[in-house]
Design a protein around this motif. Structure first.
Motif, PDB file in Angstrom:
ATOM      1  N   PRO A   1       0.821  -1.214   0.000  1.00  0.00           N
ATOM      2  CA  PRO A   1       0.000   0.000   0.000  1.00  0.00           C
ATOM      3  C   PRO A   1       0.856   1.266   0.000  1.00  0.00           C
ATOM      4  O   PRO A   1       2.057   1.196   0.237  1.00  0.00           O
ATOM      5  N   GLU A   2       0.204   2.408  -0.260  1.00  0.00           N
ATOM      6  CA  GLU A   2       0.946   3.651  -0.320  1.00  0.00           C
ATOM      7  C   GLU A   2       1.558   3.975   1.042  1.00  0.00           C
ATOM      8  O   GLU A   2       1.155   3.424   2.076  1.00  0.00           O
ATOM      9  N   LEU A   3       2.515   4.861   1.048  1.00  0.00           N
ATOM     10  CA  LEU A   3       3.210   5.223   2.281  1.00  0.00           C
ATOM     11  C   LEU A   3       2.219   5.776   3.302  1.00  0.00           C
ATOM     12  O   LEU A   3       1.452   6.688   3.010  1.00  0.00           O
ATOM     13  N   SER A   4       2.235   5.210   4.496  1.00  0.00           N
ATOM     14  CA  SER A   4       1.271   5.619   5.527  1.00  0.00           C
ATOM     15  C   SER A   4       1.506   7.038   6.008  1.00  0.00           C
ATOM     16  O   SER A   4       0.577   7.699   6.480  1.00  0.00           O
ATOM     17  N   THR A   5       2.724   7.536   5.871  1.00  0.00           N
ATOM     18  CA  THR A   5       3.032   8.898   6.312  1.00  0.00           C
ATOM     19  C   THR A   5       2.344   9.945   5.448  1.00  0.00           C
ATOM     20  O   THR A   5       2.235  11.107   5.843  1.00  0.00           O
ATOM     21  N   TYR A   6       1.863   9.560   4.266  1.00  0.00           N
ATOM     22  CA  TYR A   6       1.125  10.516   3.428  1.00  0.00           C
ATOM     23  C   TYR A   6      -0.103  11.060   4.151  1.00  0.00           C
ATOM     24  O   TYR A   6      -0.441  12.235   4.024  1.00  0.00           O
ATOM     25  N   SER A   7      -0.790  10.182   4.885  1.00  0.00           N
ATOM     26  CA  SER A   7      -2.003  10.627   5.574  1.00  0.00           C
ATOM     27  C   SER A   7      -1.675  11.606   6.696  1.00  0.00           C
ATOM     28  O   SER A   7      -2.502  12.443   7.073  1.00  0.00           O
TER      29      SER A   7
ATOM     30  N   GLY B   1       8.674  15.615   5.431  1.00  0.00           N
ATOM     31  CA  GLY B   1       9.278  14.788   4.397  1.00  0.00           C
ATOM     32  C   GLY B   1      10.321  13.824   4.911  1.00  0.00           C
ATOM     33  O   GLY B   1      10.494  12.725   4.359  1.00  0.00           O
ATOM     34  N   ASN B   2      11.024  14.209   5.980  1.00  0.00           N
ATOM     35  CA  ASN B   2      12.023  13.300   6.547  1.00  0.00           C
ATOM     36  C   ASN B   2      11.382  11.997   7.022  1.00  0.00           C
ATOM     37  O   ASN B   2      11.972  10.917   6.885  1.00  0.00           O
ATOM     38  N   GLU B   3      10.156  12.096   7.564  1.00  0.00           N
ATOM     39  CA  GLU B   3       9.452  10.883   7.988  1.00  0.00           C
ATOM     40  C   GLU B   3       9.035  10.048   6.778  1.00  0.00           C
ATOM     41  O   GLU B   3       9.056   8.808   6.816  1.00  0.00           O
TER      42      GLU B   3
ATOM     43  N   GLU C   1      10.239   6.165   6.033  1.00  0.00           N
ATOM     44  CA  GLU C   1       9.338   5.042   5.764  1.00  0.00           C
ATOM     45  C   GLU C   1       9.640   4.408   4.415  1.00  0.00           C
ATOM     46  O   GLU C   1       9.690   3.176   4.286  1.00  0.00           O
ATOM     47  N   ALA C   2       9.855   5.252   3.387  1.00  0.00           N
ATOM     48  CA  ALA C   2      10.151   4.725   2.054  1.00  0.00           C
ATOM     49  C   ALA C   2      11.430   3.898   2.072  1.00  0.00           C
ATOM     50  O   ALA C   2      11.493   2.799   1.500  1.00  0.00           O
ATOM     51  N   THR C   3      12.454   4.397   2.748  1.00  0.00           N
ATOM     52  CA  THR C   3      13.738   3.687   2.812  1.00  0.00           C
ATOM     53  C   THR C   3      13.596   2.374   3.571  1.00  0.00           C
ATOM     54  O   THR C   3      14.109   1.329   3.137  1.00  0.00           O
ATOM     55  N   ASP C   4      12.882   2.416   4.699  1.00  0.00           N
ATOM     56  CA  ASP C   4      12.680   1.194   5.491  1.00  0.00           C
ATOM     57  C   ASP C   4      11.947   0.129   4.691  1.00  0.00           C
ATOM     58  O   ASP C   4      12.310  -1.065   4.727  1.00  0.00           O
ATOM     59  N   ARG C   5      10.931   0.540   3.960  1.00  0.00           N
ATOM     60  CA  ARG C   5      10.140  -0.446   3.214  1.00  0.00           C
ATOM     61  C   ARG C   5      10.927  -1.038   2.057  1.00  0.00           C
ATOM     62  O   ARG C   5      10.788  -2.221   1.739  1.00  0.00           O
ATOM     63  N   VAL C   6      11.766  -0.225   1.433  1.00  0.00           N
ATOM     64  CA  VAL C   6      12.620  -0.766   0.368  1.00  0.00           C
ATOM     65  C   VAL C   6      13.635  -1.741   0.956  1.00  0.00           C
ATOM     66  O   VAL C   6      13.845  -2.845   0.429  1.00  0.00           O
ATOM     67  N   ASN C   7      14.253  -1.356   2.053  1.00  0.00           N
ATOM     68  CA  ASN C   7      15.273  -2.214   2.669  1.00  0.00           C
ATOM     69  C   ASN C   7      14.685  -3.532   3.172  1.00  0.00           C
ATOM     70  O   ASN C   7      15.348  -4.576   3.146  1.00  0.00           O
TER      71      ASN C   7
END
Length: 532
Positions: free
Chosen positions: A456-462, A507-509, A513-519
């Motif tokens: 799903p899309e990044l949760s931090t967007y919400s 944006g740092n958050e 999240e994006a980096t963690d999910r890729v890793n």
């Protein structure tokens, strides 16, 4: 998702959906029976009766149908596939709301045809899949869906998997790069120029169009929608699927300040020289379409399949006007194009409570759709009525009567599982069909930009909605700064400051999240250009 505040209205809606999903046409009971002499008489197999909920997709032929379940095309399809399907139409604008109410009331149709992006891992569907409302389909597909497994690309199947299991049958895209660059070929010829390949050549073409009196040499639409081939040339499309690895982080592509500033300078040049509308930031879809169809545009970006409509509308005001599709302009890396879509559009989920016999009939129903016979039926209709064959070749003429056109639109809509990019069988019969076929086979597969897609899309967007991009629109904060820079109200050289503002406002958050999910390989799918 808009919340329903009125309990009474919610109850009424749930009741309405329940009624629509549960109403069935009576199944034909045609099992074997004993003859008067005691012998068993074999009769046709019993029809598979099931319910199916699907959105209208704003297709007029579907929306004006007085009763889709009595449509001639559907009745013929039922005959060919030995099914008795009762379709519950869900209004396009209310589709996700209606589906949410289905889940809340646990009144699930036998088949739910979900919209694009409603994958098993998405926020729209994950809860229902985890709660076992829908079944894994691997075994049934292996038994009864050989055409489906053969035709649908692996990339599409991968998008409808969760924990390694297939949960839906996807409508697929054989060419995920769908958006193209359109140009008025007659104006290009009048200017004595060739189709532009680079940004500089494009600017020269637009200047020539302006000298010819073209009102909008480049037709621009608000939020940079269908005006983003320039961003694509520099590989800085600021959309939700446009993330890439930079060092040990996964960041939006607009973090490439050098190329982002180059793209913005091109837009500002176009604005300053009158090569696009002065009110580009407020050009609505309706305004943009009117400009294009009235012959007042020289170049624009749009879905490639819109070539036929663009040509027809132009010729209403200019019989000599000609629209062509050309490769999108390239940037510093000699690549270009707009965003690459995912590999799926709609997708069909099966209720987990279905008995094995009904599952068999439903899978075979969808399997027929991608067979040779099925593709011919959905493309042309009934042989002897809407087309014929001479010497083994199809002879077909597009209908001109409004009701016949609507019937054809409904038939195409009924083909739930198909190649959503283009209809290979029918395209040669379309005006400019050969040109369109060339675009899908020779131009679009060679261009397009991609990145990491999160599903799903990044949760931090919400948490930070102003920083959240859409599928094909920049985040509000980014859009606002881009517009101000093109208007000259902010220096383009301040783009690195925009990045810092985006980072400090949340944006740092998002990056974390994006980096963690890729890793962790958690719902992060690398695409071309992701550096993954």
């Amino acid at each position: 998702m808009r919340k329903w505040m009125n309990v009474v209205i919610t109850s009424l809606l749930v009741t309405s959906i329940a009624a629509g999903c549960s109403e069935k046409k009576p199944a034909t009971n045609t099992g074997a029976s004993a003859s008067p002499g005691g012998a068993t008489t074999s009769k046709p197999a019993e029809k598979t009766a099931f319910t199916m909920a699907r959105g209208t997709l704003q297709i007029k032929g579907v929306e004006v149908s007085p009763d889709i379940n009595k449509d001639k095309g559907l009745l013929e399809l039922e005959k060919r596939t030995n099914v008795d399907v009762n379709i519950n139409l869900l209004p396009h604008a209310e589709f996700k709301q209606k589906v949410s109410l289905m889940f809340a009331s646990n009144d699930i149709p036998d088949v739910l045809v979900a919209y694009q992006s409603m994958t098993p891992a998405s926020k729209d569907m994950r809860g229902a899949v985890d709660n076992k409302m829908f079944m894994p389909l691997d075994d049934a597909l292996n038994k009864y869906g050989q055409n489906l497994l053969k035709v649908i690309p692996k990339a599409a199947w991968d998008e409808v998997k969760l924990d390694g299991k297939i949960y839906a049958i996807p409508q697929y895209l054989s060419v995920p790069s769908r958006r193209a660059t359109f140009i008025r070929a007659d104006l290009l010829e009048k200017a004595g120029l060739k189709a532009p390949k680079t940004i500089d050549e494009m600017l020269n073409v637009l200047r020539a169009f302006k000298k010819l009196g073209v009102e909008q040499p480049f037709a621009f639409r608000e939020n940079f929608k269908y005006a983003d081939s320039i961003l694509g040339a520099y590989d800085v499309l600021p959309y939700s699927t446009m993330y890439e690895k930079q060092g040990d982080q996964v960041v939006p592509k607009f973090f490439d300040s050098e190329n982002m500033m180059k793209a913005l300078n091109v837009y500002k040049t176009m604005y300053d020289e009158g090569l696009m509308a002065k009110d580009f930031a407020t050009q609505t879809a309706a305004m943009w379409t009117k400009t294009r169809d009235s012959g007042k545009a020289g170049m624009w970006n749009f879905n490639a399949a819109g070539l036929v409509t663009s040509q027809i509308e132009l010729n209403k005001v200019d019989p000599n006007g000609k629209v062509d599709l050309i490769p999108s302009v390239i940037g510093p890396d000699n690549k270009g194009g707009m965003m690459i879509y995912g590999s799926t559009l709609e997708m069909a989920y099966l209720n987990s409570k279905l008995d094995p016999k009904k599952v068999e009939g439903i899978i075979k129903f969808f399997d027929y759709m991608v067979s040779d016979a099925g593709n011919e039926f959905f493309s042309f209709g009934i042989e002897g009525e809407t087309y014929k064959k001479e010497g083994g070749k199809i002879v077909y003429e597009k209908p001109k009567d409004e009701q016949a056109i609507y019937a054809e639109d409904r038939l195409r809509w009924l083909q739930v599982i198909n190649d959503g990019a283009y209809n290979k069988l029918k395209i040669p019969f379309e005006p400019k069909g050969n040109e369109l076929l060339k675009a899908f086979q020779d131009i679009l597969p060679k261009e397009g930009r991609g990145g990491y897609t999160f599903d799903p899309e990044l949760s931090t967007y919400s948490k930070f909605p102003d920083l959240a991009p859409k599928f094909d629109e920049p985040a509000k904060l980014i859009t606002d700064h881009m517009i101000k820079m093109i208007y000259g109200k902010e220096p383009i050289s301040d783009w690195p400051k925009v990045i810092e503002e985006w980072k400090t406002k949340g944006g740092n958050e998002i990056i974390k999240e994006a980096t963690d999910r890729v890793n962790k390989n958690s719902g992060a799918r690398p695409g071309p250009g992701s550096n993954g």
